[in-house]
Design a protein around this motif. Structure first.
Motif, PDB file in Angstrom:
ATOM      1  N   SER A   1       0.826  -1.218   0.000  1.00 58.12           N
ATOM      2  CA  SER A   1       0.000   0.000   0.000  1.00 58.12           C
ATOM      3  C   SER A   1       0.854   1.260   0.000  1.00 58.12           C
ATOM      4  CB  SER A   1      -0.931  -0.002   1.217  1.00 58.12           C
ATOM      5  OG  SER A   1      -0.192  -0.203   2.399  1.00 58.12           O
ATOM      6  N   GLY A   2       2.192   1.103  -0.106  1.00 62.58           N
ATOM      7  CA  GLY A   2       3.070   2.258  -0.189  1.00 62.58           C
ATOM      8  C   GLY A   2       3.295   2.921   1.154  1.00 62.58           C
ATOM      9  N   VAL A   3       3.974   4.074   1.111  1.00 57.22           N
ATOM     10  CA  VAL A   3       4.318   4.806   2.330  1.00 57.22           C
ATOM     11  C   VAL A   3       3.078   5.313   3.042  1.00 57.22           C
ATOM     12  CG1 VAL A   3       5.566   6.796   3.249  1.00 57.22           C
ATOM     13  CG2 VAL A   3       6.562   5.473   1.380  1.00 57.22           C
ATOM     14  N   ALA A   4       2.096   5.807   2.269  1.00 59.36           N
ATOM     15  CA  ALA A   4       0.855   6.336   2.871  1.00 59.36           C
ATOM     16  C   ALA A   4       0.119   5.232   3.629  1.00 59.36           C
ATOM     17  CB  ALA A   4      -0.035   6.934   1.788  1.00 59.36           C
ATOM     18  N   GLY A   5       0.041   4.058   3.007  1.00 59.54           N
ATOM     19  CA  GLY A   5      -0.627   2.930   3.672  1.00 59.54           C
ATOM     20  C   GLY A   5       0.129   2.481   4.905  1.00 59.54           C
ATOM     21  N   PHE A   6       1.451   2.521   4.828  1.00 62.51           N
ATOM     22  CA  PHE A   6       2.285   2.141   5.969  1.00 62.51           C
ATOM     23  C   PHE A   6       2.080   3.111   7.129  1.00 62.51           C
ATOM     24  CE2 PHE A   6       6.523   2.210   8.106  1.00 62.51           C
ATOM     25  CZ  PHE A   6       6.497   0.918   8.588  1.00 62.51           C
ATOM     26  N   ALA A   7       2.037   4.412   6.813  1.00 63.78           N
ATOM     27  CA  ALA A   7       1.801   5.433   7.848  1.00 63.78           C
ATOM     28  C   ALA A   7       0.415   5.263   8.467  1.00 63.78           C
ATOM     29  CB  ALA A   7       1.938   6.831   7.247  1.00 63.78           C
ATOM     30  N   GLY A   8      -0.575   4.946   7.621  1.00 59.59           N
ATOM     31  CA  GLY A   8      -1.933   4.699   8.134  1.00 59.59           C
ATOM     32  C   GLY A   8      -1.975   3.485   9.035  1.00 59.59           C
ATOM     33  N   ASN A   9      -1.213   2.454   8.669  1.00 52.89           N
ATOM     34  CA  ASN A   9      -1.129   1.242   9.475  1.00 52.89           C
ATOM     35  C   ASN A   9      -0.577   1.552  10.860  1.00 52.89           C
ATOM     36  OD1 ASN A   9       0.634  -1.092  10.542  1.00 52.89           O
ATOM     37  ND2 ASN A   9      -0.598  -2.143   9.011  1.00 52.89           N
ATOM     38  N   ILE A  10       0.479   2.377  10.909  1.00 52.44           N
ATOM     39  CA  ILE A  10       1.087   2.755  12.192  1.00 52.44           C
ATOM     40  C   ILE A  10       0.107   3.567  13.039  1.00 52.44           C
ATOM     41  CG2 ILE A  10       2.907   4.144  13.271  1.00 52.44           C
ATOM     42  CD1 ILE A  10       4.716   3.355  10.960  1.00 52.44           C
ATOM     43  N   ALA A  11      -0.579   4.522  12.384  1.00 53.80           N
ATOM     44  CA  ALA A  11      -1.554   5.353  13.108  1.00 53.80           C
ATOM     45  C   ALA A  11      -2.675   4.492  13.687  1.00 53.80           C
ATOM     46  CB  ALA A  11      -2.128   6.412  12.170  1.00 53.80           C
ATOM     47  N   LEU A  12      -3.168   3.532  12.899  1.00 54.42           N
ATOM     48  CA  LEU A  12      -4.219   2.623  13.378  1.00 54.42           C
ATOM     49  C   LEU A  12      -3.709   1.781  14.543  1.00 54.42           C
ATOM     50  CD1 LEU A  12      -7.013   1.285  13.073  1.00 54.42           C
ATOM     51  CD2 LEU A  12      -5.992  -0.264  11.372  1.00 54.42           C
ATOM     52  N   THR A  13      -2.465   1.290  14.426  1.00 51.77           N
ATOM     53  CA  THR A  13      -1.881   0.467  15.498  1.00 51.77           C
ATOM     54  C   THR A  13      -1.746   1.262  16.790  1.00 51.77           C
ATOM     55  OG1 THR A  13      -0.607  -0.736  13.824  1.00 51.77           O
ATOM     56  CG2 THR A  13       0.049  -1.024  16.115  1.00 51.77           C
ATOM     57  N   ILE A  14      -1.305   2.523  16.682  1.00 54.92           N
ATOM     58  CA  ILE A  14      -1.158   3.381  17.868  1.00 54.92           C
ATOM     59  C   ILE A  14      -2.516   3.605  18.530  1.00 54.92           C
ATOM     60  CG2 ILE A  14      -0.592   5.721  18.650  1.00 54.92           C
ATOM     61  CD1 ILE A  14       1.642   5.745  16.545  1.00 54.92           C
TER      62      ILE A  14
END
Length: 447
Positions: free
Chosen positions: A184-197
């Protein structure tokens, strides 16, 4: 297979734990990492077992399981020791920046080396192999830096913890890139981290509020079971599960920060303190046992002949040289001249091995020698040992002892002055000037 009978396994496991405890004592006196001693013990056991049985059983499954549990315990142990204060914001951010730059820089150079010198190694696979080799080992660093000054010890705890977490996140981000359908690229990765937090914070608050009301004394392993469950479910959902463990540890270690103002009414301070204290002890003990068996089994699986391969030695030395060169440049920028022994405290260990075994089959390269992994782990640990011993000798010079004595005297005088100021401001004391100094204060100054 009589050698693997139930009683023999119990005897063997018990002896290994006793030896590991003894190794820890030796490590504190000599600064030789106990991890190295455990690996050597595993190598010795390998040859003992081969004497009795022709073919050793496959330990890959045990290594993976122990590695995952050990990883969780190590991160939780580190998070429980991180005290978040305004005064620590700059050291934390500095350690995070050094860990991130060091991780990416070391991985990039190591990937170039592997891509160039290992046959059939694509750049994409080279990044996957290089990332584990670029992650600092908190499992080795945290127990080894206890003799350093408080400031340097704090830096290494922060740096190694951030290196672990960011390195694992980077590794799984690279794995995601292997499959274009899932990437999902960098944006998807950042969203994944935000969701995890977000999930981690909600889960942390819920666990604390629920567990402080549980009256049973045997609830610490229940708490660990819940954390393991959250980690595994998070992995199934492709979340950065280690963040869940990190945030829970930070929340329970800094409840006053995460429960500000009127929200403190939801806390039962004594029970929270008891949970934190007991969890800290159990985490330390569990991490010790898991780490012990992980490195012993790793030693059993090592193929020593790979260390004498010229390609292995050459590639490993290039990677090691790049590690310390990059580290020298980064520390020089952030700390100036005071970079010893920090420069040489950059061992690789448990996470390096764990992630190596987690490389997907489609990215594995048959021509890569696992001896490179072992060579880098042993060499960086030995370099750290040499640096710590040298630093310890330097600290024990007569001038340093005088400085330490002066520092203690200054601290005693500061304590006395603070107490004197408190007495001066007290109305009761002002009535009687003779109360300004107590016998206890005089004893402090005499010391």
């Amino acid at each position: 297979m009589e050698i693997f009978s139930s009683y023999n396994l119990i005897i063997g496991a018990s002896i290994i734990v006793v030896l590991s405890f003894w190794f820890n004592g030796i490590s504190k006196k000599t600064n030789i990492p106990s991890v190295l001693m455990l690996i050597v013990l595993g190598i010795i056991l390998q040859y003992v077992l081969k004497y009795f049985i022709a073919d050793l059983p496959n330990f890959d499954g045990a290594l993976e399981l122990l590695g995952i549990v050990g990883l969780i315990m190590i991160v939780l142990e580190a998070a429980l020791e991180l005290e978040l204060k305004k005064s620590k914001i700059i050291p934390i951010l500095k350690a995070m920046a050094i860990a991130l730059i060091g991780l990416i820089g070391s991985a990039y150079v190591a990937a170039l080396i592997l891509h160039y010198f290992i046959p059939n190694m694509s750049m994409q696979s080279a990044w996957l192999y290089a990332t584990p080799l670029s992650i600092l080992s908190s499992a080795i660093i945290i127990p080894s830096v206890s003799g350093l000054s408080a400031q340097k010890k704090e830096f290494h705890i922060y740096e190694s913890t951030f290196s672990d977490i960011m390195g694992i996140m980077m590794f799984y981000f690279l794995i995601g890139g292997l499959n274009p359908a899932e990437d999902s690229g960098v944006a998807g990765f950042a969203g994944n981290i935000a969701l995890t937090i977000g999930i981690a914070l909600i889960a942390s608050y819920a666990i604390i509020l629920i567990f402080q009301r549980i009256k049973s004394q045997a609830k610490q392993f229940l708490l660990i079971a819940v954390l393991l469950l959250l980690y595994a479910i998070g992995k199934k959902m492709h979340l950065s599960s280690l963040i869940i463990i990190l945030i829970f540890g930070l929340v329970i270690a800094n409840v006053k920060l995460f429960f500000p103002g009127k929200t403190k009414i939801f806390l039962e301070s004594e029970k929270i303190h008891q949970i934190y204290h007991e969890l800290h002890i159990i985490t330390l003990e569990t991490a010790f046992v898991v780490r012990t068996f992980f490195f012993v089994i790793f030693g059993i699986t090592i193929v020593l002949s790979s260390l004498f391969n010229l390609t292995v030695v050459f590639v490993s030395l290039l990677i090691i040289a790049s590690i310390y060169l990059i580290r020298f440049l980064i520390l020089k920028i952030f700390f100036g001249k005071d970079i010893l022994p920090q420069l040489f405290i950059a061992p690789r260990g448990l996470i390096t091995v764990l992630l190596f075994y987690a490389i997907p089959k489609e990215a594995q390269v048959a021509t890569f020698e696992s001896g490179i992994l072992l060579f880098v782990i042993i060499a960086t640990s030995l370099v750290m040992t040499w640096a710590m011993i040298k630093d310890k000798r330097k600290m024990n010079t007569p001038l340093d002892e005088i400085d330490e004595e002066m520092r203690e005297r200054n601290e005693a005088e500061d304590m006395l002055h603070e107490k004197q100021n408190e007495l001066d401001q007290s109305p009761e004391t002002n009535k009687d000037p003779t109360n300004n100094a107590t016998e206890e204060d005089n004893q402090i100054l005499d010391k």
